[in-house]
Design an enzyme around this catalytic site. Structure first.
Site, PDB file in Angstrom:
ATOM      1  N   LYS A   1      16.670  20.219 -12.545  1.00  0.00           N
ATOM      2  CA  LYS A   1      16.002  18.944 -12.845  1.00  0.00           C
ATOM      3  C   LYS A   1      16.877  17.938 -13.556  1.00  0.00           C
ATOM      4  CE  LYS A   1      12.124  18.007 -12.406  1.00  0.00           C
ATOM      5  NZ  LYS A   1      10.958  18.485 -13.173  1.00  0.00           N
TER       6      LYS A   1
ATOM      7  N   HIS B   1       0.841  -1.222   0.000  1.00  0.00           N
ATOM      8  CA  HIS B   1       0.000   0.000   0.000  1.00  0.00           C
ATOM      9  C   HIS B   1       0.870   1.264   0.000  1.00  0.00           C
ATOM     10  CE1 HIS B   1      -3.331  -2.713   1.315  1.00  0.00           C
ATOM     11  NE2 HIS B   1      -2.339  -3.289   1.977  1.00  0.00           N
TER      12      HIS B   1
ATOM     13  N   SER C   1      15.445  19.831 -17.727  1.00  0.00           N
ATOM     14  CA  SER C   1      14.233  20.618 -17.914  1.00  0.00           C
ATOM     15  C   SER C   1      14.600  21.924 -18.613  1.00  0.00           C
ATOM     16  CB  SER C   1      13.612  20.931 -16.544  1.00  0.00           C
ATOM     17  OG  SER C   1      12.741  22.038 -16.638  1.00  0.00           O
TER      18      SER C   1
ATOM     19  N   GLU D   1       9.892   6.876 -17.717  1.00  0.00           N
ATOM     20  CA  GLU D   1       8.549   7.416 -17.945  1.00  0.00           C
ATOM     21  C   GLU D   1       7.996   6.985 -19.300  1.00  0.00           C
ATOM     22  OE1 GLU D   1       8.118  11.678 -16.325  1.00  0.00           O
ATOM     23  OE2 GLU D   1      10.267  11.357 -16.518  1.00  0.00           O
TER      24      GLU D   1
END
Ligand code: ARG
Length: 459
Positions: free
Chosen positions: A291, A164, A285, A298
């Site tokens: 970043k 969880h 980025s 992804e």
């Protein structure tokens, strides 16, 4: 579009029955280009077919030599990448026959003896699926081996598991990586399984019901290294379950890679701080100078969606079709190729990301020994439910006082249940906890090393 029927091979294969050329509307809508990547498979299938035609006397020695010569030339052109496609080619099969006419003239007209594009395209697809299944299985096994190598190196690093997405139990970090290694091993095994079903030759099924000619489907199957021949010609030309299975197996493998990607993405966040990826395999980025984005992971996660879509495409493609071949089936190849390409690229990219990642997970949080404490009571004869209650109550008391199991005192422990003794406090140390864990396949460093050994043996 004009197609001349005076030049054999440049008119559609079926032009005899028609009084006019196909319209541009028809042609543009129905012509297939995606199957061009089956060129070498198509020629290989034709080579086996003409060899069999020679064996049964349907082409004479001279014709056979010409046909083989022409096909060899086309195969060489295919390998060199200089086969030239024409607007008049309806599909890969038509293109090969057209080119054969250009190369050897009238003898090319014998190529299609006893054959239909229906069994021909089914054959090409089997050749493709068989080859890809072997390749992907090998690449997945190499990925699993790399995960096992990394797990072996990081076996003594103690981290937490999540259920969880809440901290659950301490384990070796290698246990995380081996969980993925086993998933990937099953994906490879699924490719082996489907390989058996792709390894059945449909050639000789003809358009739908075989042929009156003395063909020998078992001979072409043998020339092409197939393990078996179709049992039913209608099934052979009209079924695409193996294509759908290929898409599913690819999709399931992608879903596993997607889950691994999701973990890597989470782990690379500042909040987790478990992993740093190499600069060459991350992106920046355009706006935020700090970043470093895990784009490979992804995109694996993102592209797995369309591969799951390929499964839906191939199932839906079959569902309402009457027997046998229907032109709808031309759409099967795009879904198969897409699934195959995405999986192939994802294995390479994600494999590189994991192989070069710097893993530095923090030690588990302070509640991680709760189950170990409860299990001490169980070993002393206390029913698990009672032990769970006692430790749960201790956790609640500490939590309310803004404290954790890490700073519980021996007195408090003994007060929590009369069967506790002062030394039991050591059980809250995660190292102690995983060292004592004996369950086979559990998360101890020894278990991880045993898993690594077993996986390497399987390879
Ligand atoms: N291009 C077709 C396909 O990919 C080949 C089979 C065509 N058969 C036919 N009768 N039109 O499925």
């Amino acid at each position: 579009m004009r197609v001349s029927s005076e030049r054999p091979g440049s008119a559609p294969l079926w032009s005899g029955r028609f009084s006019s050329d196909p319209s541009a509307i028809l042609w543009n809508y129905t012509v297939e280009h995606a199957d061009r990547r089956l060129l070498a498979d198509d020629v290989e299938g034709s080579m086996a077919h003409v060899t069999m035609l020679g064996e049964v006397g349907l082409v004479d020695d001279g014709e056979l030599a010409e046909l083989k010569d022409g096909l060899e030339t086309i195969l060489a052109e295919s390998i060199a990448g200089d086969f030239s496609w024409e607007d008049t080619d309806e599909d890969v099969h038509s293109a090969v026959e057209r080119r054969l006419y250009e190369l050897i003239g009238e003898a090319a007209g014998k190529l299609h003896t006893g054959r239909s594009r229906n069994d021909q395209v089914a054959l090409d697809l089997c050749l493709y699926l068989r080859r890809s299944a072997t390749k992907r299985a090998g690449e997945l096994r190499a990925l699993a081996a790399m995960l096992a190598d990394r797990a072996d190196d990081l076996a003594d690093l103690v981290v937490v598991t999540y259920t969880h997405l809440q901290q659950a139990q301490p384990v070796s970090f290698g246990h995380h990586l081996m969980a993925y290694a086993w998933m990937v091993m099953r994906d490879a095994a699924r490719f082996d399984d489907l390989h058996r079903r792709a390894n059945v030759s449909p050639l000789g099924a003809g358009a739908s019901a075989g042929s009156s000619l003395p063909l020998r489907p078992e001979a072409t199957a043998e020339h092409l290294g197939f393990e078996a021949v179709f049992d039913n010609s209608m099934d052979a030309v009209g079924s695409r379950d193996v294509a759908a299975e290929f898409a599913f197996v690819s999709a399931q493998a992608m879903i596993h890679l997607s889950r691994l990607s999701e973990d890597l993405i989470l782990w690379s966040s500042t909040e987790f701080g478990w992993v740093t990826f190499s600069d060459e395999l991350t992106t920046g980025s355009s706006a935020l100078p700090q970043k470093k984005n895990p784009d490979i992971a992804e995109l694996v996660r993102g592209r797995s969606a369309a591969v799951a879509g390929d499964v839906a495409t191939l199932l839906a493609l079959q569902k309402g079709l009457p027997l046998t071949y229907n032109r709808d089936l031309q759409e099967d190849k795009r879904a198969v190729f897409h699934a195959d390409d995405v999986l192939e690229g994802s294995i390479v990219a994600l494999g590189a990301l994991v192989a070069t990642a710097d893993f530095h997970p923090p030690p588990p949080g302070p509640w991680i020994g709760a189950l170990d404490l409860a299990e001490i009571l169980v070993e002393r004869g206390i029913p698990f439910r009672r032990a769970h209650e006692a430790v749960g109550a201790l956790v609640a008391r500490l939590d309310a006082a803004d404290r954790t199991l890490a700073d519980v005192t021996s007195d408090e422990l003994v007060a929590a249940h009369p069967q506790f003794v002062a030394d039991d406090i050591d059980a809250v140390d995660p190292r102690q906890s995983i060292a004592g864990r004996q369950t086979p396949g559990g998360g101890s460093p020894d278990s991880v090393r045993a898993q690594v050994g077993k996986l390497r043996e399987m390879l």
